[in-house]
Scaffold this motif. Structure first.
Motif, PDB file in Angstrom:
ATOM      1  N   VAL A  35     -27.428  33.952  67.863  1.00 46.46           N
ATOM      2  CA  VAL A  35     -27.449  35.203  69.126  1.00 46.46           C
ATOM      3  C   VAL A  35     -25.926  36.182  68.690  1.00 46.46           C
ATOM      4  CG1 VAL A  35     -26.863  35.984  71.370  1.00 46.46           C
ATOM      5  CG2 VAL A  35     -28.445  33.831  70.854  1.00 46.46           C
ATOM      6  N   GLN A  36     -25.001  35.339  68.167  1.00 50.30           N
ATOM      7  CA  GLN A  36     -23.519  35.967  68.052  1.00 50.30           C
ATOM      8  C   GLN A  36     -23.926  36.581  66.647  1.00 50.30           C
ATOM      9  OE1 GLN A  36     -20.442  33.029  68.104  1.00 50.30           O
ATOM     10  NE2 GLN A  36     -20.407  32.838  70.382  1.00 50.30           N
ATOM     11  N   MET A  37     -24.236  35.998  65.647  1.00 45.24           N
ATOM     12  CA  MET A  37     -24.532  36.912  64.250  1.00 45.24           C
ATOM     13  C   MET A  37     -25.415  38.104  64.555  1.00 45.24           C
ATOM     14  SD  MET A  37     -25.398  33.358  62.003  1.00 45.24           S
ATOM     15  CE  MET A  37     -25.840  34.433  60.347  1.00 45.24           C
ATOM     16  N   GLN A  38     -26.499  38.008  65.245  1.00 45.35           N
ATOM     17  CA  GLN A  38     -27.343  39.076  65.691  1.00 45.35           C
ATOM     18  C   GLN A  38     -26.552  40.309  66.337  1.00 45.35           C
ATOM     19  OE1 GLN A  38     -30.412  39.631  64.443  1.00 45.35           O
ATOM     20  NE2 GLN A  38     -30.785  41.481  65.452  1.00 45.35           N
ATOM     21  N   LEU A  39     -25.608  39.860  67.433  1.00 44.14           N
ATOM     22  CA  LEU A  39     -24.673  40.972  67.904  1.00 44.14           C
ATOM     23  C   LEU A  39     -23.917  41.562  67.083  1.00 44.14           C
ATOM     24  CD1 LEU A  39     -23.906  39.331  71.421  1.00 44.14           C
ATOM     25  CD2 LEU A  39     -25.577  41.303  70.869  1.00 44.14           C
ATOM     26  N   ALA A  40     -23.419  40.699  66.098  1.00 37.68           N
ATOM     27  CA  ALA A  40     -22.474  41.366  65.123  1.00 37.68           C
ATOM     28  C   ALA A  40     -22.946  41.923  64.226  1.00 37.68           C
ATOM     29  CB  ALA A  40     -21.799  39.994  64.110  1.00 37.68           C
ATOM     30  N   ARG A  41     -24.224  41.613  63.742  1.00 37.85           N
ATOM     31  CA  ARG A  41     -24.892  42.635  62.784  1.00 37.85           C
ATOM     32  C   ARG A  41     -25.363  43.895  63.538  1.00 37.85           C
ATOM     33  NH1 ARG A  41     -30.293  43.964  61.834  1.00 37.85           N
ATOM     34  NH2 ARG A  41     -30.835  44.310  59.407  1.00 37.85           N
ATOM     35  N   GLN A  42     -25.724  44.092  64.728  1.00 40.08           N
ATOM     36  CA  GLN A  42     -26.000  45.154  65.386  1.00 40.08           C
ATOM     37  C   GLN A  42     -24.757  46.123  65.553  1.00 40.08           C
ATOM     38  OE1 GLN A  42     -27.623  44.270  69.323  1.00 40.08           O
ATOM     39  NE2 GLN A  42     -29.468  43.302  68.243  1.00 40.08           N
ATOM     40  N   GLN A  43     -23.783  45.590  65.967  1.00 39.12           N
ATOM     41  CA  GLN A  43     -22.354  46.388  65.761  1.00 39.12           C
ATOM     42  C   GLN A  43     -21.996  47.004  64.489  1.00 39.12           C
ATOM     43  OE1 GLN A  43     -19.388  43.677  67.464  1.00 39.12           O
ATOM     44  NE2 GLN A  43     -20.275  43.613  69.390  1.00 39.12           N
ATOM     45  N   LEU A  44     -22.260  46.094  63.568  1.00 44.03           N
ATOM     46  CA  LEU A  44     -22.018  46.578  62.075  1.00 44.03           C
ATOM     47  C   LEU A  44     -23.021  47.715  61.628  1.00 44.03           C
ATOM     48  CD1 LEU A  44     -20.513  46.297  59.305  1.00 44.03           C
ATOM     49  CD2 LEU A  44     -22.328  44.578  58.827  1.00 44.03           C
ATOM     50  N   VAL A  45     -24.216  47.622  62.143  1.00 47.19           N
ATOM     51  CA  VAL A  45     -24.840  48.622  61.648  1.00 47.19           C
ATOM     52  C   VAL A  45     -24.530  49.978  62.382  1.00 47.19           C
ATOM     53  CG1 VAL A  45     -27.457  49.580  62.174  1.00 47.19           C
ATOM     54  CG2 VAL A  45     -27.066  47.137  61.379  1.00 47.19           C
ATOM     55  N   GLN A  46     -24.322  49.873  63.852  1.00 45.76           N
ATOM     56  CA  GLN A  46     -23.679  51.017  64.697  1.00 45.76           C
ATOM     57  C   GLN A  46     -22.632  51.622  64.018  1.00 45.76           C
ATOM     58  OE1 GLN A  46     -23.536  49.684  68.802  1.00 45.76           O
ATOM     59  NE2 GLN A  46     -25.693  49.399  68.791  1.00 45.76           N
ATOM     60  N   SER A  47     -21.790  50.913  63.763  1.00 49.76           N
ATOM     61  CA  SER A  47     -20.596  51.307  62.933  1.00 49.76           C
ATOM     62  C   SER A  47     -20.847  52.297  61.784  1.00 49.76           C
ATOM     63  CB  SER A  47     -19.605  50.309  62.647  1.00 49.76           C
ATOM     64  OG  SER A  47     -19.119  49.492  63.818  1.00 49.76           O
ATOM     65  N   ILE A  48     -21.782  51.626  60.629  1.00 53.92           N
ATOM     66  CA  ILE A  48     -22.118  52.417  59.679  1.00 53.92           C
ATOM     67  C   ILE A  48     -22.958  53.751  59.966  1.00 53.92           C
ATOM     68  CG2 ILE A  48     -23.485  52.131  57.356  1.00 53.92           C
ATOM     69  CD1 ILE A  48     -23.016  49.263  57.626  1.00 53.92           C
ATOM     70  N   LEU A  49     -23.594  53.608  60.915  1.00 52.71           N
ATOM     71  CA  LEU A  49     -24.440  54.888  61.386  1.00 52.71           C
ATOM     72  C   LEU A  49     -23.452  55.898  61.895  1.00 52.71           C
ATOM     73  CD1 LEU A  49     -27.752  53.359  62.665  1.00 52.71           C
ATOM     74  CD2 LEU A  49     -27.535  54.479  60.600  1.00 52.71           C
ATOM     75  N   SER A  50     -22.332  55.453  62.670  1.00 49.70           N
ATOM     76  CA  SER A  50     -21.457  56.552  63.298  1.00 49.70           C
ATOM     77  C   SER A  50     -20.731  57.208  62.214  1.00 49.70           C
ATOM     78  CB  SER A  50     -20.583  55.887  64.184  1.00 49.70           C
ATOM     79  OG  SER A  50     -19.799  54.732  63.497  1.00 49.70           O
TER      80      SER A  50
END
Length: 456
Positions: free
Chosen positions: A295-310
Motif C-alpha cells: 500500500v505504501q509503495m502504491q501511494l508513493a508511486r501515485q505521488q511520483l506520477v503526480q509530481s511528474i505530471l505537474s
C-alpha cells in the motif's frame, strides 16, 4: 615468541573477554578450525554469534538468552541471526545462503562475528560495563525486601456466572485498591527522599569518591554491614581482572585483525576457485517487511506520477524553447558572438581606463606645489592667507588663494566621477542588450568594476 603463539594467545584473550561478558567460551582451536572452514567449529560459532547479537540488542547476556538457546531450534536461531545481521547492514550472499541446520560455514560465521564486533563496538561496550560496584543499586546488596502487606482483595477475574452488577462491584473494589497502592507508593517516595536528604546532610564533608562531598546510600549501608565488604572486594577484583584483559586486548588486537585478514584471503581464494563452477545466486533476504508495504509503495508511486505530471508542461515548454533557439543560431555563430562580446567588453574597459587616466593627467600635470608665503607682507600684498604656488620651475612663483585652488580641484574630481558613472551605465546598458540576444546568458560585472562603482 613466534607469530602463531602470539595469535593463539590473542584469540584466547578475546575468548576470555567474551566469556566474562556472558558469552560462551570458545577455544582458540575452534577459531583455527573455523579459519579453514571445518564443520566441527560451526555449532560453537553459531551459538557465540547468537549471544553477541543478543548482547548488541539488550546490552547483557542474561537468563533469557540461555532459555532462548535451549528452547529455539537450530533453524530458528540461524534465521534470527541472519535477519539481525542483515538489518544492521551485513549483506553477504555467502552468509545468507548458509544452511539453517548449522552443518557448515564456520569461516563465514567467523567473518560475521568479526564484522559484528566492529559494527556494534562490542569491546567499547564491554568497557562501559566495567564500572565500580559502588555505583550499583543498593537492592543488589540487601536481602529481599519484604513484600507489601496489603491485601489484593478480589480481582476483576470472576467466574462467568457472576451477574453484571457483581462484576462492576469487583471492578470498583480493584480500582480502590489500585488508588490506595498509588498513594502508598507516593508516600514511600517522599519518605525515601527525606532519608536521602538526611544521609547527605549527615555525611557532608565525608567522601571516598571524587567530585562528591558526601557518602552514598550504598556506602552507608556497607559501613553498617561490614561483612558485605568481602563481597565488594571480590567484585572489585573481578572488575580489575576484566579491565586488565581489555587493556591487554587494546595492545594486541592488531594481531587478531591481521589474522582475520588471512581468513578473508582464504575466502577470496576459495571463491575464485569456485567461481566458474557455481551458478549465480540471488540474495536470500530475511528482513521483515511491513504488512502495509504494498500500500505504501502504491501511494508513493501515485505521488511520483503526480509530481511528474505537474512539471510536464514546464519541461515541454523548455524543450520547445531550446529547439527554437537552437534553430535560430548555430554553435559556430554562438561561439563567434561570445568571443565578440568578450572583445567588446575588453575594449570598453580599456577605453574607460585610458580616458580616466588621460583626464586625470591633463588636469593635474604639471602638479602644483604649495608653500606658505612669508608672514612679512610684501609691497602691494596684504593677505597673509595667500600661499606661494610653483606651477613648473622653482624660479617662477606667484601668489594664489589655496582655498580657491582646492575648491577647483574638488569640482574637477566630482565632474570626472560623474562622467565615469555615466559611461559605466551606458556600457552596462549595451552589455545587457547584447546578453538578451543569447539564451541562458547572464551578464556579471567584473569585481574590479563593481568595487570602483562603490567608491565612485
Amino acid at each position: 615468541m613466534s607469530g602463531s603463539t602470539q595469535v593463539r594467545e590473542t584469540i584466547e584473550l578475546l575468548s576470555t573477554i567474551l566469556n566474562e561478558n556472558g558469552a560462551s567460551l570458545v577455544t582458540a582451536e575452534t577459531f583455527r578450525l573455523a579459519k579453514f572452514n571445518k564443520y566441527e567449529a560451526t555449532p560453537a560459532l553459531w551459538k557465540l554469534l547468537f549471544e553477541l547479537v543478543y548482547f548488541s540488542n539488550y546490552g547483557v547476556v542474561d537468563d533469557s538468552a540461555v532459555k532462548a538457546q535451549r528452547h529455539l531450534s537450530d533453524e530458528e536461531k540461524c534465521v534470527l541471526v541472519k535477519r539481525e545481521l542483515q538489518s544492521r547492514g551485513y549483506m553477504s550472499h555467502d552468509f545468507a545462503h548458509l544452511p539453517n541446520d548449522a552443518s557448515r560455514g564456520s569461516r563465514e560465521l567467523l567473518l560475521a562475528m568479526a564484522w559484528l564486533m566492529c559494527k556494534e563496538t562490542l569491546i567499547e561496550r564491554f568497557m562501559d560495563k566495567c564500572t565500580s560496584p559502588l555505583d550499583q543499586n543498593i537492592s543488589q546488596w540487601c536481602k529481599e525486601w519484604p513484600n507489601s502487606a496489603c491485601d489484593t482483595g478480589p480481582t476483576a477475574k470472576g467466574d462467568s456466572s457472576a451477574t453484571p452488577g457483581e462484576r462492576v462491584q469487583r471492578l470498583l473494589v480493584l480500582n480502590s485498591k489500585l488508588r490506595l497502592n498509588l498513594r502508598r507508593m507516593y508516600a514511600a517516595q517522599q519518605h525515601e527522599a527525606k532519608l536521602l536528604n538526611k544521609i547527605e546532610n549527615t555525611t557532608a564533608g565525608v567522601s571516598i569518591r571524587k567530585n562528591h562531598d558526601n557518602l552514598s546510600v550504598l556506602e552507608v549501608h556497607l559501613l553498617r554491614h561490614p561483612h558485605l565488604l568481602k563481597r565488594m572486594l571480590v567484585l572489585l577484583d573481578k572488575d580489575n581482572e576484566r579491565l586488565q584483559n581489555l587493556m591487554n586486548w587494546r595492545q594486541h588486537e592488531d594481531i587478531f585483525w591481521k589474522w582475520m585478514d588471512s581468513v578473508l584471503d582464504l575466502k577470496v581464494k576459495a571463491a575464485a576457485e569456485d567461481r566458474n563452477q557455481s551458478e549465480p545466486r540471488s540474495g536470500a533476504a530475511y528482513l521483515q517487511t511491513p504488512l502495509d508495504g504494498p500500500v505504501q509503495m502504491q501511494l508513493a508511486r501515485q505521488q511520483l506520477v503526480q509530481s511528474i505530471l505537474s512539471y510536464e508542461s514546464n519541461i515541454r515548454n523548455l524543450e520547445q524553447l531550446w529547439d527554437t533557439k537552437r534553430q535560430e543560431i548555430s554553435n559556430h555563430e554562438l561561439d563567434n558572438l561570445i568571443a565578440s562580446i568578450n572583445m567588446d567588453i575588453s575594449v570598453h574597459k580599456a577605453n574607460l581606463m585610458l580616458t580616466a587616466a588621460r583626464d586625470i593627467a591633463g588636469t593635474l600635470n604639471p602638479e602644483p606645489s604649495f608653500r606658505l608665503a612669508s608672514k612679512t607682507p610684501s609691497r602691494g600684498q596684504v593677505n597673509m592667507a595667500n600661499v606661494r604656488h610653483s606651477p613648473g620651475e622653482s624660479g617662477d612663483s606667484c601668489y594664489t588663494d589655496i582655498a580657491r585652488v582646492t575648491e577647483d580641484l574638488t569640482q574637477q574630481i566630482q565632474d570626472m566621477r560623474t562622467q565615469l558613472t555615466h559611461m559605466h551605465r551606458e556600457c552596462q546598458k549595451t552589455l545587457l542588450g547584447l546578453a538578451r540576444n543569447i539564451p541562458s546568458a547572464i551578464c556579471i560585472e567584473p569585481t574590479a568594476v563593481r568595487e570602483s562603482d562603490q567608491y565612485a
